[in-house]
Scaffold this motif. Structure first.
Motif: not given
Length: 589
Positions: A63-64, A18-32, A49-55, A70-72
Motif C-alpha cells: 500500500l502506497d 492489509f499490512g499497512f502501518t499508522w504512526v499514532p500521532l494526533a494531527f490537525c487540519l484547519t479547514a472546515n 502519519h503514513c508515508n514513512t511506511c507506505h511510500n 497509488s491509493i487507487l
C-alpha cells in the motif's frame, strides 16, 4: 549518543489490516470539514502519519499512500477505497473503528475532524484538486510548503560565552548559544556557516531559510560557491536545498521526503545531488532535469553519510550497521563493500586523488582503505570505547577527527602520525576546514562553534599527485579516451602514447610512478565502459567485442603491476579476478 543525527529512533508503529502501518500521532487540519475536501488537503496528513511506511520505495503490505493513483491501486489485499462509498472503503472503516482490526491498533481512533475529512474526500469521488470542473478531478499538483514556512527565520536564543578549548590559542569564538552544530562549512562569500533554528548562516540576521525542524548536514562546494543543506523531521518530512552563493533563492530544492534526510552530497560538475537517511535508500537526482536518476537499495540500516569522490567517478555511503559501500556515481552500480567497523559509521572522507577513503566509526576506529581494491591500508583507534563523531580530509591529504573523548586530532595521510590540536569541554560533533587551510572549525553538541588557525599543525602535509583530476561527464566520446592499439571499424584510432617502461623495482619499495599509473588505469576503465556500451549496441561486430576483451586484459595487467609495486602488497597467487564473459553474437531479426 551525543550526535543528534544518531539519536533519531524509529517511530513506534503497529501493523494492521492489509499490512499497512499508522504512526499514532494526533494531527490537525484547519479547514472546515464542510468545505470541499481534495487529495491536496489529505497529502500532508498521509505524509506525516503514513508515508514513512507506505511510500513508493517501500510500500508496506503493497500500500502506497503518497499519490492518489497509488491509493487507487490498492494493497496486497485488494482495493482499499471506493469512490463515493466511504462505508465500503476499508481505509475509512478501519480508521473510524467501524470494523476490526481497528486502525491504529490498540490506540484511540483518529480525531473526528480528520475522519470527517477522509470520509468527505471519499464521498466526493476522491477529487485531487480544488480546480475541478463538472465534478471531474484535474491533474494532480505537487503540494507546496506554506508561504509562512518558507519565509520563517530563526530567532536567536540567549547569548552565552563559548568554552575555550585547551591547546587552542588565538581562536575566534562565536558566542551565540544555538542548536547543536550538526554541520559546519566555510563559504568565501558568507564566512563560516552553521545550523540555526529554521535557517543556516553565520548569524540569524544573515542566514538562508531552511523550513524544517532539524538540520542534519551542511556542506559547501567550490570554495563556498554552492551551499547544500539537508534535514527534516523524523518520520514526517525531509528536505534538501541547494543555493548558489550569489542568491538567497534556492537553485534546487527537493522537499518530497517522508522522513528526515540525514546525509546529502552535491557534485557540481555533473549537477547531481545524492541523499539518504532512515529509508536506507540512496537517491541520486539531476538538479538540471529535476528528476530521479537512480536509487541504491543495498544498505540495511540508516544511511549516515554520503560522499562523491573528488574525480566524480564514485559515491561512498556509510550506514548505522557499520557497512560502507562504494558505487558508481553515474549509475549506482555496486563497486565495493567495505566492512571493518563494529557499529555505526557517521563519517567518510576521500583523499584528494580519489585513490583512498577514510572511515570513522562509533567503535572508535579510523580506517584508511584502498578505493580500487577495498583492502585496509591502515587503521587507528584514537577513541576506543568512546567513538568518533566527525571526519574531514584536507586538500593536502591529511585528516581531522573528533571523538566522544572530546579530543580533536590531526592525522597524516597514512595514519602513522597524529597530533591532538584541541580539547573541547562539550562533545564535538562536526568539523570543517577551509580549502586554503588558513582555518579549521568545530561545532559542539551544546551549540558552540570554535574557529581556529592552522599554525599549530605539526604534521607536515602529504605529497599528492599533481596530475589533473578526472571528472566523469556524459559528453565524453570514444575519441576523447584511450583505446586499444587495434583500429576498430567506425571508431577513429587515437594517437598511441609512447610505450611505458616499468623499471625494475624491489618489492616493497615506493615507486614514484604509481600515481601516473593509477591515472592511466582510471582513463582505461572509463574507455572500457564506453567500448562495452558500443559492443552491446552492435552485438554482430566481433571486432568491437574483441577490442573490449583486449582492453579488459590490459586493465587487469596494469592493476596487477600496480599491486606488485605498492609497498607491502603482494599479487594474489590464486583466484584471480575473472575476465568478463564474452558477448555472444545475436542473430539479427
Amino acid at each position: 549518543m551525543n550526535n543528534p543525527i544518531l539519536q533519531l529512533l524509529p517511530s513506534g508503529s503497529l501493523s494492521g489490516y492489509f499490512g499497512f502501518t499508522w504512526v499514532p500521532l494526533a494531527f490537525c487540519l484547519t479547514a472546515n470539514a464542510a468545505d470541499p475536501v481534495v487529495f491536496e488537503d489529505l497529502k500532508p496528513t498521509f505524509k506525516k502519519h503514513c508515508n514513512t511506511c507506505h511510500n513508493s520505495e517501500r510500500p508496506r503490505g503493497g500500500l502506497d499512500l503518497s499519490t492518489k493513483s497509488s491509493i487507487l491501486a490498492g494493497s496486497d489485499s485488494g482495493q482499499t477505497v471506493f469512490a463515493g462509498k466511504p462505508s465500503d472503503s476499508l481505509l475509512y472503516k478501519l480508521s473510524a473503528h467501524l470494523e476490526a482490526p481497528h486502525m491504529p491498533p490498540n490506540s484511540p481512533r483518529m480525531p473526528d475532524r480528520d475522519l470527517e475529512k477522509l470520509k468527505t474526500w471519499i464521498a466526493l469521488g476522491l477529487p485531487e484538486r480544488k480546480d475541478i470542473k463538472n465534478g471531474q478531478p484535474a491533474l494532480e499538483k505537487a503540494a507546496e510548503p506554506p508561504a509562512a514556512e518558507l519565509g520563517k527565520m530563526a530567532a536567536t536564543t540567549v547569548d552565552s560565552l563559548a568554552s575555550k578549548p585547551e591547546n587552542s590559542p588565538g581562536q575566534n569564538i562565536m558566542t551565540k548559544r544555538l542548536p547543536a552544530v550538526t554541520g559546519l562549512a566555510f563559504s568565501a562569500a558568507r564566512g563560516w556557516l552553521r545550523p540555526l533554528a529554521g535557517s543556516v548562516g553565520e548569524s540569524a540576521t544573515a542566514s538562508l531559510p531552511f523550513p524544517e525542524k532539524e538540520i542534519s548536514s551542511l556542506r559547501t562546494y567550490e570554495d563556498g560557491n554552492w551551499i547544500l543543506v539537508s534535514g527534516g523531521q523524523g518520520a514526517q518530512s525531509g528536505r534538501v536545498t541547494l543555493w548558489n552563493h550569489r542568491s538567497a533563492t534556492p537553485a534546487f530544492e527537493h522537499a518530497d521526503e517522508n522522513d528526515t534526510v540525514l546525509a546529502a552530497e552535491f557534485l557540481p560538475d555533473s549537477g547531481l545531488v545524492a541523499l539518504g537517511g532512515p529509508s536506507r535508500v540512496i537517491k541520486v537526482i539531476s538538479t538540471a532535469e529535476k528528476k530521479l536518476l537512480y536509487t541504491v537499495k543495498k544498505h540495511v540500516d540508516w544511511i549516515l553519510d554520503i560522499r562523491f569522490s573528488p574525480d566524480g567517478l564514485l559515491l561512498a555511503s556509510s550506514d548505522r550497521s557499520g557497512t560502507v559501500m562504494i558505487s558508481e556515481a553515474a549509475t549506482g552500480a555496486e563497486v565495493l563493500v567495505l566492512r571493518g567497523h563494529n557499529g555505526p559509521v557517521p563519517a567518510v572522507a576521500w583523499t584528494p586523488d580519489s585513490n583512498r577513503i577514510a572511515t570513522a566509526g562509533q567503535d572508535g576506529k579510523l580506517i584508511l582503505w584502498d578505493a580500487h581494491w577495498g583492502k585496509q591500508i591502515a587503521s587507528a583507534t584514537p577513541a576506543e570505547g568512546k567513538g568518533l563523531t566527525a571526519l574531514v580530509a584536507t586538500r593536502d591529504g591529511r585528516f581531522i577527527t573528533s571523538g566522544r573523548d572530546k579530543q580533536i586530532r590531526l592525522w597524516s595521510g597514512k595514519l602513522d602520525k597524529t597530533q591532538v590540536i584541541a580539547t573541547a569541554e562539550s562533545a564535538p560533533i562536526s568539523l570543517g576546514v577551509r580549502r586554503d587551510l588558513k582555518e579549521w572549525a568545530m561545532g559542539t553538541l551544546a551549540g558552540q562553534v570554535f574557529v581556529l588557525g592552522t599554525t599549530a599543525f605539526n604534521i607536515p602535509e602529504e605529497v599528492t599527485p599533481t596530475a589533473p583530476v578526472l571528472v566523469a561527464k556524459s559528453t565524453n566520446t570514444l575519441s576523447e579516451l584511450p583505446l586499444p592499439s587495434r583500429n576498430i571499424p567506425g571508431i577513429p584510432a587515437p594517437a598511441q602514447p609512447p610505450a611505458m617502461g616499468v623499471p625494475s623495482v624491489v618489492l616493497g619499495e615506493t615507486f614514484p610512478g604509481l600515481g601516473k599509473m593509477r591515472e592511466i588505469l582510471r582513463e582505461l576503465e572509463q574507455a572500457c565502459e564506453l567500448l562495452k556500451d558500443q559492443a552491446a549496441r552492435n552485438p554482430g561486430n566481433k571486432e568491437l567485442t574483441e577490442g573490449y576483451l583486449n582492453m579488459c586484459r590490459t586493465i587487469l595487467t596494469l592493476k596487477s603491476e600496480i599491486i606488485r609495486l605498492e609497498p607491502g602488497s603482494h599479487l594474489p597467487e590464486s583466484n584471480p579476478r575473472p575476465l568478463p564473459t564474452p558477448m555472444q553474437e545475436q542473430p539479427r531479426p
